[in-house]
Write a protein that holds these residues in place. Structure first.
Motif, PDB file in Angstrom:
ATOM      1  N   SER A  38       0.866  -1.179   0.000  1.00 20.29           N
ATOM      2  CA  SER A  38       0.000   0.000   0.000  1.00 20.29           C
ATOM      3  C   SER A  38       0.902   1.228   0.000  1.00 20.29           C
ATOM      4  O   SER A  38       2.118   1.133   0.131  1.00 20.29           O
ATOM      5  CB  SER A  38      -0.898   0.010   1.239  1.00 20.29           C
ATOM      6  OG  SER A  38      -0.112   0.230   2.401  1.00 20.29           O
ATOM      7  N   ARG A  39       0.331   2.399  -0.122  1.00 19.72           N
ATOM      8  CA  ARG A  39       1.129   3.617  -0.147  1.00 19.72           C
ATOM      9  C   ARG A  39       1.745   3.920   1.215  1.00 19.72           C
ATOM     10  O   ARG A  39       2.715   4.648   1.312  1.00 19.72           O
ATOM     11  CB  ARG A  39       0.263   4.795  -0.594  1.00 19.72           C
ATOM     12  CG  ARG A  39      -0.182   4.695  -2.052  1.00 19.72           C
ATOM     13  CD  ARG A  39       0.997   4.824  -2.999  1.00 19.72           C
ATOM     14  NE  ARG A  39       0.595   4.650  -4.403  1.00 19.72           N
ATOM     15  CZ  ARG A  39       1.432   4.707  -5.424  1.00 19.72           C
ATOM     16  NH1 ARG A  39       2.716   4.900  -5.210  1.00 19.72           N
ATOM     17  NH2 ARG A  39       1.006   4.547  -6.661  1.00 19.72           N
ATOM     18  N   THR A  40       1.186   3.373   2.271  1.00 14.14           N
ATOM     19  CA  THR A  40       1.655   3.699   3.610  1.00 14.14           C
ATOM     20  C   THR A  40       2.376   2.542   4.287  1.00 14.14           C
ATOM     21  O   THR A  40       2.815   2.673   5.416  1.00 14.14           O
ATOM     22  CB  THR A  40       0.474   4.118   4.499  1.00 14.14           C
ATOM     23  OG1 THR A  40      -0.498   3.068   4.521  1.00 14.14           O
ATOM     24  CG2 THR A  40      -0.175   5.380   3.958  1.00 14.14           C
ATOM     25  N   PRO A  66       8.682   0.609  10.030  1.00 13.31           N
ATOM     26  CA  PRO A  66       9.249   1.959  10.189  1.00 13.31           C
ATOM     27  C   PRO A  66      10.545   2.167   9.412  1.00 13.31           C
ATOM     28  O   PRO A  66      10.826   3.266   8.930  1.00 13.31           O
ATOM     29  CB  PRO A  66       9.480   2.067  11.702  1.00 13.31           C
ATOM     30  CG  PRO A  66       8.542   1.085  12.308  1.00 13.31           C
ATOM     31  CD  PRO A  66       8.489  -0.056  11.328  1.00 13.31           C
ATOM     32  N   ALA A  67      11.364   1.107   9.292  1.00 14.98           N
ATOM     33  CA  ALA A  67      12.647   1.245   8.611  1.00 14.98           C
ATOM     34  C   ALA A  67      12.508   1.187   7.094  1.00 14.98           C
ATOM     35  O   ALA A  67      13.215   1.883   6.364  1.00 14.98           O
ATOM     36  CB  ALA A  67      13.602   0.152   9.087  1.00 14.98           C
ATOM     37  N   LEU A  68      11.608   0.346   6.587  1.00 16.74           N
ATOM     38  CA  LEU A  68      11.506   0.123   5.146  1.00 16.74           C
ATOM     39  C   LEU A  68      10.409   0.940   4.482  1.00 16.74           C
ATOM     40  O   LEU A  68      10.458   1.173   3.283  1.00 16.74           O
ATOM     41  CB  LEU A  68      11.264  -1.373   4.869  1.00 16.74           C
ATOM     42  CG  LEU A  68      12.384  -2.334   5.270  1.00 16.74           C
ATOM     43  CD1 LEU A  68      11.990  -3.758   4.922  1.00 16.74           C
ATOM     44  CD2 LEU A  68      13.691  -1.964   4.616  1.00 16.74           C
ATOM     45  N   GLY A  69       9.412   1.352   5.237  1.00 11.22           N
ATOM     46  CA  GLY A  69       8.278   2.012   4.612  1.00 11.22           C
ATOM     47  C   GLY A  69       7.473   1.018   3.797  1.00 11.22           C
ATOM     48  O   GLY A  69       7.314  -0.139   4.166  1.00 11.22           O
ATOM     49  N   ALA A  70       7.000   1.461   2.640  1.00  8.59           N
ATOM     50  CA  ALA A  70       6.228   0.570   1.769  1.00  8.59           C
ATOM     51  C   ALA A  70       7.165  -0.426   1.099  1.00  8.59           C
ATOM     52  O   ALA A  70       8.282  -0.096   0.709  1.00  8.59           O
ATOM     53  CB  ALA A  70       5.492   1.379   0.712  1.00  8.59           C
ATOM     54  N   TYR A  71       6.727  -1.681   0.971  1.00  9.81           N
ATOM     55  CA  TYR A  71       7.533  -2.672   0.270  1.00  9.81           C
ATOM     56  C   TYR A  71       6.656  -3.760  -0.336  1.00  9.81           C
ATOM     57  O   TYR A  71       5.563  -4.054   0.130  1.00  9.81           O
ATOM     58  CB  TYR A  71       8.584  -3.308   1.182  1.00  9.81           C
ATOM     59  CG  TYR A  71       8.055  -3.933   2.462  1.00  9.81           C
ATOM     60  CD1 TYR A  71       7.439  -5.177   2.468  1.00  9.81           C
ATOM     61  CD2 TYR A  71       8.190  -3.266   3.676  1.00  9.81           C
ATOM     62  CE1 TYR A  71       6.972  -5.758   3.636  1.00  9.81           C
ATOM     63  CE2 TYR A  71       7.728  -3.833   4.858  1.00  9.81           C
ATOM     64  CZ  TYR A  71       7.128  -5.072   4.828  1.00  9.81           C
ATOM     65  OH  TYR A  71       6.655  -5.635   5.990  1.00  9.81           O
ATOM     66  N   TRP A  72       7.162  -4.330  -1.428  1.00  6.27           N
ATOM     67  CA  TRP A  72       6.574  -5.532  -2.005  1.00  6.27           C
ATOM     68  C   TRP A  72       6.940  -6.710  -1.112  1.00  6.27           C
ATOM     69  O   TRP A  72       8.006  -6.728  -0.494  1.00  6.27           O
ATOM     70  CB  TRP A  72       7.123  -5.778  -3.401  1.00  6.27           C
ATOM     71  CG  TRP A  72       6.755  -4.735  -4.408  1.00  6.27           C
ATOM     72  CD1 TRP A  72       7.407  -3.556  -4.640  1.00  6.27           C
ATOM     73  CD2 TRP A  72       5.664  -4.785  -5.320  1.00  6.27           C
ATOM     74  NE1 TRP A  72       6.782  -2.864  -5.642  1.00  6.27           N
ATOM     75  CE2 TRP A  72       5.709  -3.589  -6.082  1.00  6.27           C
ATOM     76  CE3 TRP A  72       4.654  -5.707  -5.568  1.00  6.27           C
ATOM     77  CZ2 TRP A  72       4.788  -3.302  -7.078  1.00  6.27           C
ATOM     78  CZ3 TRP A  72       3.732  -5.435  -6.568  1.00  6.27           C
ATOM     79  CH2 TRP A  72       3.801  -4.244  -7.304  1.00  6.27           C
ATOM     80  N   PRO A 111      11.330  -1.380  -2.005  1.00  9.87           N
ATOM     81  CA  PRO A 111      12.023  -2.659  -1.819  1.00  9.87           C
ATOM     82  C   PRO A 111      11.106  -3.869  -1.956  1.00  9.87           C
ATOM     83  O   PRO A 111       9.886  -3.773  -1.808  1.00  9.87           O
ATOM     84  CB  PRO A 111      12.576  -2.551  -0.394  1.00  9.87           C
ATOM     85  CG  PRO A 111      12.585  -1.110  -0.070  1.00  9.87           C
ATOM     86  CD  PRO A 111      11.439  -0.507  -0.828  1.00  9.87           C
ATOM     87  N   VAL A 112      11.727  -5.019  -2.234  1.00 10.44           N
ATOM     88  CA  VAL A 112      11.045  -6.315  -2.243  1.00 10.44           C
ATOM     89  C   VAL A 112      11.543  -7.092  -1.035  1.00 10.44           C
ATOM     90  O   VAL A 112      12.745  -7.313  -0.887  1.00 10.44           O
ATOM     91  CB  VAL A 112      11.319  -7.100  -3.535  1.00 10.44           C
ATOM     92  CG1 VAL A 112      10.640  -8.467  -3.488  1.00 10.44           C
ATOM     93  CG2 VAL A 112      10.864  -6.311  -4.753  1.00 10.44           C
ATOM     94  N   LEU A 113      10.635  -7.484  -0.168  1.00  9.48           N
ATOM     95  CA  LEU A 113      10.986  -8.202   1.054  1.00  9.48           C
ATOM     96  C   LEU A 113      10.645  -9.675   0.910  1.00  9.48           C
ATOM     97  O   LEU A 113       9.587 -10.031   0.389  1.00  9.48           O
ATOM     98  CB  LEU A 113      10.227  -7.619   2.245  1.00  9.48           C
ATOM     99  CG  LEU A 113      10.506  -8.262   3.614  1.00  9.48           C
ATOM    100  CD1 LEU A 113      11.896  -7.906   4.102  1.00  9.48           C
ATOM    101  CD2 LEU A 113       9.458  -7.815   4.636  1.00  9.48           C
TER     102      LEU A 113
END
Length: 220
Positions: free
Chosen positions: A103-105, A153-159, A194-196
């Motif tokens: 999501s955007r957030t 909090p560290a990565l923000g939005a991610y796949w 990023p992709v997690l």
């Protein structure tokens, strides 16, 4: 004069058949679920959910088939991508990737809507496989969600790369790297973040590190 026996001809290995990486179709879900079930049957989290080895593949195939069907519904198409590696010309499914859109957030939610749970027949899980299996499945999933929240909090939005597997008979052909590269390119072209991926397998960890991933922890 010395005589030499003529060395027998050694046949050259045949090249691997060509493959395609395409979006998974609804009629390929059963085959995809079976590929994932064979690949993840000894994975620690699934061994925890179903300790009995002989019953685990059936549970995996049953759950993952319904999980992917929900992913591929009209609503699910907005939540990510399901890719299949298919052999040509047979169209046999050799590998599968499920990639959740953020999501955007923050990270996208993997939770199914109540109507999807009902529609896919997941309410039958405790009747087919027992209350203990159901409880452990829900507990394992909630633990992973908490871990991802710590990273938010560290990565923000991610796949989120949820499931990825290549059938054992088709491994050592570079298909995993091919699938992963396509998924990452398509994901980041749509939303550059990023992709997690989360794994407790040392072999999988080495594979992702070789393909450009780096390790993160919830302490960053």
């Amino acid at each position: 004069m010395t005589e030499y026996d003529e060395a027998p001809e050694v046949p050259l290995p045949l090249p691997p058949p060509p493959v395609d990486v395409k979006l998974l179709r609804a009629d390929e879900v059963q085959a995809a679920a079976e590929v994932l079930a064979r690949s993840f049957r000894d994975y620690p989290v699934w061994a925890y959910i179903q300790p009995q080895d002989q019953r685990r593949p059936k549970l995996l195939a049953w759950v993952l088939k319904r999980y992917m069907r929900a992913f591929l519904t009209k609503s699910g198409l907005k939540r990510g991508y399901a890719f299949a590696v298919k052999e040509k010309p047979s169209e046999q499914v050799l590998g599968v990737v499920l990639l959740w859109r953020p999501s955007r957030t923050g990270p996208g939610s993997r939770k199914l809507q109540p109507w999807q749970v009902v529609r896919q027949g997941l309410l039958a899980l405790p009747f087919r496989f027992g209350a203990g299996v159901t409880h452990r499945l829900l507990h394992a999933d909630s633990g992973e969600d908490r871990q991802k929240e710590l990273l938010k909090p560290a990565l923000g939005a991610y796949w989120y790369l949820d499931y990825m597997a290549v059938d054992s008979a088709a491994q050592s052909r570079g298909l995993g790297s091919q699938m992963l590269s396509l998924c990452v390119r398509q994901a980041q072209a749509e939303m550059d973040c990023p992709v997690l991926v989360n794994t407790c397998s040392e072999a999988a960890r080495s594979f992702y590190l070789r393909n450009g991933f780096s390790e993160v922890s919830d302490s960053i």
